[in-house]
Design a protein around this motif. Structure first.
Motif, PDB file in Angstrom:
ATOM      1  N   UNK A 190       0.838  -1.194   0.000  1.00  0.00           N
ATOM      2  CA  UNK A 190       0.000   0.000   0.000  1.00  0.00           C
ATOM      3  C   UNK A 190       0.874   1.245   0.000  1.00  0.00           C
ATOM      4  N   UNK A 191       0.588   2.153  -0.911  1.00  0.00           N
ATOM      5  CA  UNK A 191       1.244   3.462  -0.888  1.00  0.00           C
ATOM      6  C   UNK A 191       0.481   4.330   0.106  1.00  0.00           C
ATOM      7  N   UNK A 192       1.121   4.671   1.215  1.00  0.00           N
ATOM      8  CA  UNK A 192       0.445   5.372   2.305  1.00  0.00           C
ATOM      9  C   UNK A 192       0.645   6.879   2.267  1.00  0.00           C
ATOM     10  N   UNK A 193       1.360   7.363   1.269  1.00  0.00           N
ATOM     11  CA  UNK A 193       1.627   8.800   1.217  1.00  0.00           C
ATOM     12  C   UNK A 193       0.323   9.576   1.009  1.00  0.00           C
ATOM     13  N   UNK A 194       0.051  10.497   1.912  1.00  0.00           N
ATOM     14  CA  UNK A 194      -1.146  11.318   1.812  1.00  0.00           C
ATOM     15  C   UNK A 194      -2.404  10.661   2.337  1.00  0.00           C
ATOM     16  N   UNK A 195      -2.283   9.443   2.906  1.00  0.00           N
ATOM     17  CA  UNK A 195      -3.443   8.725   3.436  1.00  0.00           C
ATOM     18  C   UNK A 195      -3.699   9.154   4.879  1.00  0.00           C
ATOM     19  N   UNK A 196      -4.961   9.460   5.196  1.00  0.00           N
ATOM     20  CA  UNK A 196      -5.310   9.931   6.538  1.00  0.00           C
ATOM     21  C   UNK A 196      -5.793   8.811   7.458  1.00  0.00           C
ATOM     22  N   UNK A 197      -6.280   7.696   6.903  1.00  0.00           N
ATOM     23  CA  UNK A 197      -6.708   6.568   7.734  1.00  0.00           C
ATOM     24  C   UNK A 197      -6.980   5.356   6.851  1.00  0.00           C
ATOM     25  N   UNK A 198      -6.899   4.160   7.463  1.00  0.00           N
ATOM     26  CA  UNK A 198      -7.199   2.905   6.770  1.00  0.00           C
ATOM     27  C   UNK A 198      -8.329   2.189   7.506  1.00  0.00           C
ATOM     28  N   UNK A 199      -9.291   1.674   6.743  1.00  0.00           N
ATOM     29  CA  UNK A 199     -10.395   0.884   7.289  1.00  0.00           C
ATOM     30  C   UNK A 199     -10.279  -0.525   6.715  1.00  0.00           C
ATOM     31  N   UNK A 200     -10.014  -1.520   7.590  1.00  0.00           N
ATOM     32  CA  UNK A 200      -9.787  -2.887   7.129  1.00  0.00           C
ATOM     33  C   UNK A 200     -10.767  -3.852   7.780  1.00  0.00           C
ATOM     34  N   UNK A 201     -11.263  -4.792   6.984  1.00  0.00           N
ATOM     35  CA  UNK A 201     -11.834  -5.996   7.573  1.00  0.00           C
ATOM     36  C   UNK A 201     -10.646  -6.856   7.988  1.00  0.00           C
ATOM     37  N   UNK A 202     -10.785  -7.626   9.030  1.00  0.00           N
ATOM     38  CA  UNK A 202      -9.655  -8.418   9.517  1.00  0.00           C
ATOM     39  C   UNK A 202      -9.451  -9.677   8.682  1.00  0.00           C
ATOM     40  N   UNK A 203     -10.538 -10.171   8.049  1.00  0.00           N
ATOM     41  CA  UNK A 203     -10.423 -11.338   7.178  1.00  0.00           C
ATOM     42  C   UNK A 203     -10.964 -10.997   5.798  1.00  0.00           C
ATOM     43  N   UNK A 204     -10.117 -11.208   4.795  1.00  0.00           N
ATOM     44  CA  UNK A 204     -10.468 -10.923   3.404  1.00  0.00           C
ATOM     45  C   UNK A 204     -10.283 -12.201   2.593  1.00  0.00           C
TER      46      UNK A 204
END
Length: 235
Positions: free
Chosen positions: A46-60
């Motif tokens: 993941x390119x995190x530059x400029x990202x303010x937050x991440x929302x993840x499901x724990x199982x994909x």
């Protein structure tokens, strides 16, 4: 309107849309433009530059995102990670990863509001500072404390308003994202426009700084426009 950038990883497309709609509705009320980068599978990087937050499901798709969360914590400690999951078993496993919040899907409508209030407070703080992992410790620098930055080949030097210098052995563009306070006046120099007292064709002169900061011909019009907006006149 200020822009917020979020990453969402969720294999349930209907729930993803529900989550995105809730987040957009909340932040648009606060006059933010919200942009989402979405995935239905776990990305390798993941390119995190400029990202303010991440929302993840724990199982994909029968895989978990624990390793991805660890990678984010190692690379960008300042990016909040919010887990949204129906699996209660991962609550304690994610505590040591310093996640920002854990929302249960079964209680999503109740818990998302509280999480977004906390996230808004966090984002407001990060819009005025930069946080990064440096030599194994967390460093936070307020934009208001920065006088100017000297960018070199593989590192940069921060000169603050207290007369101190901080030499950071990272690439400038990997740490700082575009904002209205720090203005690139030259390929090797960034100034805090709030401390700029006057400019001429070749240099910017900062409050409390004996050094004249060079302005490149390419950036001159941009710098004068920013200076005029802040000060209403150009000397």
């Amino acid at each position: 309107m200020r822009e917020l950038r979020f990453i969402c990883i969720e294999d349930d497309q209907l729930f993803m849309h529900k989550m995105i709609d809730s987040i957009k509705e909340y932040f648009q009320r606060e006059e933010f433009e919200v942009v989402f980068e979405t995935y239905q599978n776990i990305p390798k990087y993941l390119n995190l530059r400029g990202i303010h937050a991440c929302f993840f499901d724990i199982e994909i798709n029968d895989k978990n995102t624990i390793d991805l969360i660890k990678d984010i914590r190692d690379r960008e400690i300042g990016v909040p990670v919010i887990v949204v999951s129906q699996h209660k078993d991962y609550v304690f496993e994610t505590v040591h990863l310093q996640i920002f919040d854990y929302i249960r899907k079964s209680k999503f409508d109740e818990e998302i509001g509280h999480a977004l209030v906390r996230l808004q407070s966090k984002i407001h703080h990060t819009l005025t500072s930069v946080v990064f992992n440096y030599e194994g410790r967390i460093m936070e620098i307020q934009f208001s404390d920065i006088l100017y930055i000297h960018i070199k080949s593989h590192h940069f030097v921060i000169h603050d308003i207290y007369g101190m210098e901080k030499e950071i052995w990272k690439n400038y563009d990997d740490i700082f994202v575009k904002n209205s306070t720090l203005i690139k006046v030259h390929k090797s120099y960034v100034i805090n426009i709030h401390y700029c007292e006057r400019i001429n064709k070749n240099n910017a002169f900062l409050k409390g700084c004996d050094k004249a900061i060079p302005i490149s011909t390419r950036n001159y019009n941009y710098v004068t426009t920013k200076f005029a907006l802040k000060h209403s006149f150009i000397k």
